[in-house]
Design an enzyme around this catalytic site. Structure first.
Site, PDB file in Angstrom:
ATOM      1  N   GLY A 185       0.842  -1.192   0.000  1.00  0.00           N
ATOM      2  CA  GLY A 185       0.000   0.000   0.000  1.00  0.00           C
ATOM      3  C   GLY A 185       0.873   1.237   0.000  1.00  0.00           C
ATOM      4  O   GLY A 185       2.040   1.189   0.416  1.00  0.00           O
ATOM      5  N   HIS A 190      -2.135   7.657   7.293  1.00  0.00           N
ATOM      6  CA  HIS A 190      -1.129   8.459   6.571  1.00  0.00           C
ATOM      7  C   HIS A 190      -1.722   9.758   6.038  1.00  0.00           C
ATOM      8  O   HIS A 190      -1.113  10.819   6.145  1.00  0.00           O
ATOM      9  CB  HIS A 190      -0.561   7.678   5.381  1.00  0.00           C
ATOM     10  N   CYS A 210       6.272  -0.024   7.567  1.00  0.00           N
ATOM     11  CA  CYS A 210       5.872   1.135   6.777  1.00  0.00           C
ATOM     12  C   CYS A 210       7.030   1.519   5.865  1.00  0.00           C
ATOM     13  O   CYS A 210       8.176   1.550   6.302  1.00  0.00           O
ATOM     14  CB  CYS A 210       5.539   2.292   7.715  1.00  0.00           C
ATOM     15  N   GLU A 238      -3.202   3.236   5.928  1.00  0.00           N
ATOM     16  CA  GLU A 238      -3.075   4.250   4.868  1.00  0.00           C
ATOM     17  C   GLU A 238      -3.939   5.477   5.149  1.00  0.00           C
ATOM     18  O   GLU A 238      -3.535   6.606   4.853  1.00  0.00           O
ATOM     19  CB  GLU A 238      -3.444   3.642   3.508  1.00  0.00           C
TER      20      GLU A 238
HETATM   21 NI    NI Z   1       3.007   3.367   6.055  1.00  0.00          NI
END
Ligand code: NI
Length: 186
Positions: free
Chosen positions: A46, A140, A94, A137
């Site tokens: 992702g 984020h 990540c 995500e």
């Molecule tokens: Ni990440």
């Protein structure tokens, strides 16, 4: 298409709250293509646009298993509309925090509404890896990182390590050595 550099902590852009996508045009399609190229190259499962420095509410994802055909998915302006009380634990990583993995507890299932790449409204009920990845995500695009969900002690330790790396001039990562991309949530 072009591969872009992935921002690494402590880059402060990773703390920006991204703005909604409003135009479904050639520029957006080019951005989506670049995000997929960057995500597959890493490789990760992702990627949020802000991870390549674009503060737009846009996520690319592909949860297909290694030898299965690709399943590219795009989530634009995603919003969690429901989250289960039941939690699950997953060891997350990540692309913006290379080589660091830690268990994170999140709701086991979520409902997410979003727009697809044509601007059409969609909704998905997710659990398992898709639920984890969507929450990681969506964090984020709100300027939140998975290390915000772990203990302050562990977070401070990882931030310190990456600040030192930045001082040494290591601000990007060309290769990820860990061989389990499904841990690199995005
Ligand atoms: Ni990440």
């Amino acid at each position: 298409m072009a591969k872009r550099d992935i921002l690494i902590i402590p880059d402060t852009r990773l703390r920006l709250k991204s703005e909604p996508v409003t135009a479904f045009d050639a520029e957006l399609r080019a951005l989506i293509d670049d995000m997929f190229e960057t995500m597959y190259d890493a490789p990760g499962i992702g990627l949020a646009a802000i991870q390549i420095g674009v503060p737009r509410r846009l996520i690319t994802m592909d949860l297909a298993k290694k030898d299965d055909p690709p399943q590219p998915e795009v989530f634009i302006n995603p919003e969690i509309t429901w989250a289960s009380d039941e939690k699950s634990t997953y060891e997350e990583g990540c692309l913006s925090i290379p080589e660091y993995y830690e268990e994170v507890i999140r709701p086991k299932a979520v409902k997410v509404k979003y727009l697809d790449r044509d601007g059409k409204a969609q909704e998905v009920e997710a659990d398992g890896l898709l639920a984890t990845c969507l929450q990681h995500e969506i964090d984020h695009i709100n300027g939140v990182l998975f290390i915000d969900h772990i203990s302050k002690l562990k977070r401070d330790r990882v931030m310190k390590k990456f600040k030192k790396a930045q001082k040494r001039g290591e601000t990007t990562r060309d290769a990820y050595t860990e061989d389990t991309p499904e841990h690199r949530i995005g």
